[in-house]
Scaffold this active site. Sequence first.
Site, PDB file in Angstrom:
ATOM      1  N   HIS A 127     -29.817 -46.604 -17.611  1.00 55.27           N
ATOM      2  CA  HIS A 127     -31.017 -47.120 -16.936  1.00 55.27           C
ATOM      3  C   HIS A 127     -31.147 -48.639 -17.048  1.00 55.27           C
ATOM      4  CE1 HIS A 127     -33.014 -46.706 -20.986  1.00 55.27           C
ATOM      5  NE2 HIS A 127     -33.699 -47.750 -20.567  1.00 55.27           N
ATOM      6  N   ASP A 157     -27.640 -40.896 -20.087  1.00 60.46           N
ATOM      7  CA  ASP A 157     -28.182 -42.250 -20.048  1.00 60.46           C
ATOM      8  C   ASP A 157     -27.270 -43.242 -20.754  1.00 60.46           C
ATOM      9  OD1 ASP A 157     -30.064 -44.147 -19.197  1.00 60.46           O
ATOM     10  OD2 ASP A 157     -31.042 -44.141 -21.150  1.00 60.46           O
ATOM     11  N   SER A 255     -33.359 -51.188 -25.168  1.00 59.69           N
ATOM     12  CA  SER A 255     -32.511 -50.192 -24.517  1.00 59.69           C
ATOM     13  C   SER A 255     -31.051 -50.616 -24.534  1.00 59.69           C
ATOM     14  CB  SER A 255     -32.937 -50.011 -23.054  1.00 59.69           C
ATOM     15  OG  SER A 255     -34.040 -49.173 -22.957  1.00 59.69           O
TER      16      SER A 255
END
Length: 510
Positions: A127, A157, A255
């Site tokens: 993402h 992911d 992230s």
Amino acid sequence: MKRIGIMVVAAFIGGAAAIGGYKLLEPKGGDALSFQEQQNVLFASNPKVASTGAVDFVEAAASVSPAVVHIKTSYTGNSSNQRGGSPFDMFEDFFGGGGRGMQRAPRAASGSGVILTPDGYIVTNNHVVDKADKIEVILSDRRKVSAKVIGKDPNTDLALIKVEATNLPVVKMGNSDNVQIGEWVLAVGFPLDLQTTVTAGIISAKARSIGILGRSQQQPTEEEYEEYQRTGKMPTNNSIESYIQTDAAINPGNSGGALVNANGELIGINAAIASQTGTNVGYGFAIPVNLAKKILDDFRKYGAVKRGYIGVTFAALDADEAEKLKIDDITGLYVTDVVPGSGAEAAGLRKGDIIKKVGGATIYDSPDLQEKIGRMSPGDKVQLTYLRDGQLKNTNVTLKGENSVASTLKPAVAKNTNKATIDKLGASFAPASAQLKTRYRVQNGVVVTGIEQGKLFDSWEIPKGVLITSINGKPVNSSKDVEDALPATRNGMTRISGVGPEGAFTFNIN
């Protein structure tokens, strides 16, 4: 002083030997060795120490920080494929959106990444880089270099990117299977667009599923629907969630960053947080590195994940689920369906079996199974222990690839014994497969397989391929169910409910 000098010389010789060994064993292109094999060469001289006893994080932070990079992405202003206002929709979905709603795609955003090899392979989250037009990596020496995507996978992911650089610092991979609840960990990344930031906490839980990947993939894309209409093949939700949960502070921007133990060994890739405010409240989630290793090796070898499948759908048991199924067992995975032609069918598994162990490891919930199978490839064999009629049995299942399993879905979806066309609606229907219903998280449904021009479905622009779940409030699973439900109108109004590319829908047709 003499002793210190000897230690310095020994360390220098050990490091030189490791680098020399890496260069000696590194094949042309660097692609033949797996990431783990390369790590074994790079860190051959490092002693193994239990991280649970370490309380000083200075060395761990110093060794990891140079190999955690800042990733900056840019997007075109009219990118219609971007789901929301930032590449951190994964965060925002779990937060509740932060009140921003659906917005135009961002012009720029940022995240983190972890360098795996001296020649520039970097792991991050899918993402972070998905649909980005440009990806730039800022290294620890402040150099800014362009990166290209080698592979990405929304089901885990994870993404692998590559920069053209040499002699880069590397994070040592650890073993996420050895992680213990209560163990000290560090999260390293670039939260909230700050420079390198290190936070500390403990492991709060393992094998945690939060439903965020399944939720983001619940509705298929228009491209998937077009593929379904051509071939009858609809992809299922293959997301794998088995997160390491930590209370180390993780925020948007972390992230793709590193979760490391107190020895500075990479045990997870930070991916999401649970918060109602959009900032950390003590619940962070990281992808286990042992799962990531297999995915990343596939990216480098094939550019995509080669995933193996058992070929079952299942429900995780607890007291409530056991009561609903009218069984006594409250642990394990209850097999709700076996995919025709799958490895599970060949191994003799049946609906109603309860999977108790995978490879000798006890299974309590779906993440336990998904992560272990997620590390394997088509053709691999896995031993399952299952309960049938009160007796434990063992069987070996040969995993099949996605194409092998998916090819069995087409007959299950497209097959229609009577192919009845409902005159009033101007449409034909076929029973939805168990896999398709699982994908949509519905208990029943029929697929629209044909539309007649000029009739009701055509005039209401209901397309082929959508799933009709009920008519006039009655669940439908076959053409006969549709016929039986049609007369039950209210005030001459036919109410049709279903799910399509844009989500759930209801039509009231006169």
